[in-house]
Design an enzyme around this catalytic site. Structure first.
Site, PDB file in Angstrom:
ATOM      1  CG  HIS A 268     -57.005  38.766  42.388  1.00 20.03           C
ATOM      2  ND1 HIS A 268     -57.200  37.694  41.573  1.00 20.03           N
ATOM      3  CD2 HIS A 268     -55.792  38.555  42.994  1.00 20.03           C
ATOM      4  CE1 HIS A 268     -56.163  36.864  41.660  1.00 20.03           C
ATOM      5  NE2 HIS A 268     -55.289  37.366  42.534  1.00 20.03           N
ATOM      6  CG  HIS A 307     -58.960  36.772  33.012  1.00 20.40           C
ATOM      7  ND1 HIS A 307     -57.626  36.604  32.777  1.00 20.40           N
ATOM      8  CD2 HIS A 307     -59.200  36.262  34.248  1.00 20.40           C
ATOM      9  CE1 HIS A 307     -57.085  36.002  33.818  1.00 20.40           C
ATOM     10  NE2 HIS A 307     -58.014  35.795  34.733  1.00 20.40           N
ATOM     11  CG  ASP A 363     -64.144  35.308  40.492  1.00 24.05           C
ATOM     12  OD1 ASP A 363     -64.050  34.319  41.227  1.00 24.05           O
ATOM     13  OD2 ASP A 363     -63.227  36.119  40.304  1.00 24.05           O
TER      14      ASP A 363
HETATM   15  N1  CMC Z   1     -67.323  45.273  32.527  1.00 26.24           N
HETATM   16  C1  CMC Z   1     -67.330  46.274  31.625  1.00 26.24           C
HETATM   17  N2  CMC Z   1     -66.266  46.675  30.907  1.00 26.24           N
HETATM   18  C2  CMC Z   1     -65.120  46.011  31.124  1.00 26.24           C
HETATM   19  C3  CMC Z   1     -65.014  44.954  32.059  1.00 26.24           C
HETATM   20  C4  CMC Z   1     -66.171  44.583  32.775  1.00 26.24           C
HETATM   21  N3  CMC Z   1     -66.140  43.586  33.647  1.00 26.24           N
HETATM   22  N4  CMC Z   1     -63.737  44.480  32.067  1.00 26.24           N
HETATM   23  C5  CMC Z   1     -63.062  45.214  31.178  1.00 26.24           C
HETATM   24  N5  CMC Z   1     -63.902  46.143  30.609  1.00 26.24           N
HETATM   25  C6  CMC Z   1     -63.553  47.101  29.557  1.00 26.24           C
HETATM   26  C7  CMC Z   1     -62.696  48.230  30.103  1.00 26.24           C
HETATM   27  O1  CMC Z   1     -63.496  49.312  30.559  1.00 26.24           O
HETATM   28  C8  CMC Z   1     -61.876  48.589  28.889  1.00 26.24           C
HETATM   29  O2  CMC Z   1     -62.686  49.316  28.010  1.00 26.24           O
HETATM   30  P1  CMC Z   1     -62.051  50.553  27.154  1.00 26.24           P
HETATM   31  O3  CMC Z   1     -61.041  49.908  26.251  1.00 26.24           O
HETATM   32  O4  CMC Z   1     -63.206  51.162  26.457  1.00 26.24           O
HETATM   33  O5  CMC Z   1     -61.421  51.468  28.156  1.00 26.24           O
HETATM   34  C9  CMC Z   1     -61.608  47.242  28.216  1.00 26.24           C
HETATM   35  O6  CMC Z   1     -62.733  46.425  28.603  1.00 26.24           O
HETATM   36  C10 CMC Z   1     -60.311  46.579  28.637  1.00 26.24           C
HETATM   37  O7  CMC Z   1     -60.330  46.437  30.058  1.00 26.24           O
HETATM   38  P2  CMC Z   1     -59.089  46.632  31.016  1.00 26.24           P
HETATM   39  O8  CMC Z   1     -59.568  47.238  32.292  1.00 26.24           O
HETATM   40  O9  CMC Z   1     -57.968  47.325  30.284  1.00 26.24           O
HETATM   41  O10 CMC Z   1     -58.637  45.126  31.243  1.00 26.24           O
HETATM   42  P3  CMC Z   1     -57.663  44.601  32.369  1.00 26.24           P
HETATM   43  O11 CMC Z   1     -56.945  43.474  31.775  1.00 26.24           O
HETATM   44  O12 CMC Z   1     -56.859  45.698  32.962  1.00 26.24           O
HETATM   45  O13 CMC Z   1     -58.690  44.123  33.508  1.00 26.24           O
HETATM   46  C11 CMC Z   1     -60.090  42.805  34.865  1.00 26.24           C
HETATM   47  C12 CMC Z   1     -59.039  42.801  33.747  1.00 26.24           C
HETATM   48  C13 CMC Z   1     -60.389  41.351  35.266  1.00 26.24           C
HETATM   49  C14 CMC Z   1     -59.551  43.538  36.084  1.00 26.24           C
HETATM   50  C15 CMC Z   1     -61.373  43.496  34.327  1.00 26.24           C
HETATM   51  O14 CMC Z   1     -61.873  42.801  33.214  1.00 26.24           O
HETATM   52  C16 CMC Z   1     -62.443  43.624  35.401  1.00 26.24           C
HETATM   53  O15 CMC Z   1     -62.407  44.555  36.193  1.00 26.24           O
HETATM   54  N6  CMC Z   1     -63.446  42.656  35.454  1.00 26.24           N
HETATM   55  C17 CMC Z   1     -64.451  42.673  36.492  1.00 26.24           C
HETATM   56  C18 CMC Z   1     -63.884  42.079  37.771  1.00 26.24           C
HETATM   57  C19 CMC Z   1     -63.713  40.587  37.684  1.00 26.24           C
HETATM   58  O16 CMC Z   1     -64.612  39.864  37.250  1.00 26.24           O
HETATM   59  N7  CMC Z   1     -62.556  40.104  38.146  1.00 26.24           N
HETATM   60  C20 CMC Z   1     -62.260  38.674  38.222  1.00 26.24           C
HETATM   61  C21 CMC Z   1     -61.126  38.286  37.332  1.00 26.24           C
HETATM   62  S1  CMC Z   1     -60.984  36.503  37.142  1.00 26.24           S
HETATM   63  C22 CMC Z   1     -60.527  35.891  38.689  1.00 26.24           C
HETATM   64  C23 CMC Z   1     -59.267  36.427  39.231  1.00 26.24           C
HETATM   65  O17 CMC Z   1     -58.245  36.508  38.539  1.00 26.24           O
HETATM   66  O18 CMC Z   1     -59.258  36.759  40.397  1.00 26.24           O
END
Ligand code: CMC
Length: 434
Positions: A268, A307, A363
């Site tokens: 987050h 996201h 971010d």
């Molecule tokens: N790098 C590499 N792969 C990724 C990333 C990433 N940053 N984010 C998602 N994926 C992949 C994930 O592995 C999955 O792949 P597969 O379908 O092959 O398993 C696919 O994309 C879908 O991801 P998810 O984890 O199901 O998506 P989510 O909606 O649960 O997660 C998230 C959203 C923001 C937690 C995630 O994208 C992430 O961990 N990003 C990095 C951390 C980050 O930058 N967070 C800040 C978010 S914006 C500010 C805020 O809200 O605080």
């Protein structure tokens, strides 16, 4: 037939049900009538991590993740960032309308008036280790404010709520700045009521021996824009915590501490700090392809990318990119920007990221600006928490005024043992599980 309905046939019983559809949603409570026998509990929805469940109706923030649209109370984020101050936007989130001149003066006066902290908070801060993470200090001290303001428990009293909102919006920068000064071993700098919200924050952070701190206007304005971009983001993890804790009628200081704790996580608000660490780890542009390969092999995540809601460019990231250029005119260019731009270029042309619709989020660039402005990475999430407090409070207030809300209490699907019994102990021995 009413077309705004959903017809469901329960194949277990052959019964047919017609459920109303309102605002593109069915009420999962309507599933409860679907039973296999009179003593059956009834059908539930199962949705870990709220992937497709709305927990509330809200009139605060609108996001269209596919189109990359973000609006507060109907106003596009781009227009608010260009024409408003953070305090005006905070007022908008909390009151539903932008303030007129008189409202703005009164709002600003109240926020300025409430910036001071009780002296005991300073003593409380002194108890933290010199290298304590400022986000931990912030979570603890904002929670501790609850003990200074017992009137905050009157959550159903509108006047009391208003006072706590003034205090929280006003004191978060002071708490944040004191947390920073503590971690640097510097004496605390008191608020200066002649300055604007963000100018005063810079004053409390960076004032040294000068009698009057004069903040660089371009940096104060950049901070104002960054605060506007971070002020709310509908039902994210921390807003959800704010609402959940607040739904137990806990006071707003403790609810804010809970929300800030959620924000601290690297998935987050902690991501901005993680982006900087990632750029440090990559080291130089030539190493980017190897790093991307590691991401695709699942070894690590590309921090600042992806996201839950945006499946397009995060509109906040675009504005931040432009703000970066204005900041660098004052501070000099942060070389990490070039690496980030290159990383973005490579990722956006790579099938792995394209297929998963992974774009830079808020971010990805914010930390690079904060670092150029003189903040160390540990402070980045604290800088997120200050403006987000306005959003948390708007969400909290809306929840309290929503007649449909009750204490937040999800259901579970129990998958543990059925009933079992503790083995009877032999006389003189301890009981043990069967
Ligand atoms: N790098 C590499 N792969 C990724 C990333 C990433 N940053 N984010 C998602 N994926 C992949 C994930 O592995 C999955 O792949 P597969 O379908 O092959 O398993 C696919 O994309 C879908 O991801 P998810 O984890 O199901 O998506 P989510 O909606 O649960 O997660 C998230 C959203 C923001 C937690 C995630 O994208 C992430 O961990 N990003 C990095 C951390 C980050 O930058 N967070 C800040 C978010 S914006 C500010 C805020 O809200 O605080």
């Amino acid at each position: 037939m009413n077309i705004n309905t959903l017809t469901v046939i329960d194949n277990r019983t052959d019964a047919t049900y017609t459920l109303p559809i309102e605002n593109g949603a069915i009420r999962t409570m309507d599933l409860r009538q679907m039973k296999t026998s009179p003593d059956d509990f009834g059908l539930m929805g199962y949705d870990p991590a709220f992937m497709n469940t709305a927990s509330c109706k809200s009139a605060i923030t609108f996001i269209d993740g596919d189109k990359g649209i973000l609006r507060y109370r109907g106003y596009p984020i781009e227009e608010l960032a260009e024409h408003c101050s953070f305090l005006e936007v905070a007022y908008l989130l909390l009151h539903g309308e932008l303030p007129n001149k008189t409202e703005n003066e009164e709002w600003t006066r109240q926020i300025t008036y409430h910036t001071m902290l009780h002296e005991s908070i300073k003593k409380f801060m002194d108890g933290f280790a010199y290298d304590a993470h400022p986000m931990g200090i912030l979570v603890a001290t904002v929670g501790a404010l609850s003990t200074f303001y017992p009137d905050a428990r009157n959550i159903h009293d509108e006047a009391s709520r208003r006072t706590q909102i003034y205090r929280l919006v006003a004191k978060m920068p002071t708490l944040a700045a004191f947390a920073y000064r503590h971690s640097r071993g510097l004496p605390y700098a008191y608020p200066d009521n002649d300055l604007t919200y963000t100018q005063n924050f810079l004053n409390m952070l960076f004032k040294m021996t000068e009698v009057k701190y004069r903040p660089e206007p371009a940096l104060a304005r950049a901070l104002d824009v960054l605060f506007i971009l971070h002020a709310d983001h509908e039902q994210n993890a921390s807003a959800n915590v704010m609402r959940a804790v607040g739904s137990a009628h806990t006071d707003p200081y403790l609810s804010t501490a809970g929300a800030a704790a959620a924000l601290a996580g690297p998935l987050h608000g902690g991501a901005n700090e993680a982006v900087l660490r990632m750029l440090d780890q990559i080291g130089k542009k030539e190493n980017i392809p190897d790093y991307i390969k590691g991401v695709k092999e699942g070894k690590y995540k590309l921090m600042g990318f992806g996201h839950r809601v945006y499946k397009n460019y995060d509109p906040r990231a675009q504005i931040i990119k432009n703000t970066a250029e204005q900041v660098f005119q004052v501070t000099g260019r942060n070389p990490k920007l070039d690496m980030a731009l290159e990383l973005e270029k490579i990722a956006l042309n790579d099938d792995y990221f394209v297929k998963r619709k992974l774009y830079p989020n808020v971010d990805f660039y914010s930390g690079i600006i904060y670092q150029a402005m003189g903040f160390n990475p540990q402070m980045f999430t604290v800088l997120f928490a200050i403006p987000r407090t306005a959003g948390w409070l708007a969400q909290w207030q809306e929840m309290l005024q929503d007649g449909e809300q009750k204490i937040s209490r999800p259901r579970q699907i129990y998958v543990g043992y059925g009933m079992r019994q503790v083995e009877q102990p032999e006389p003189g021995t301890k009981a043990k599980a069967a």
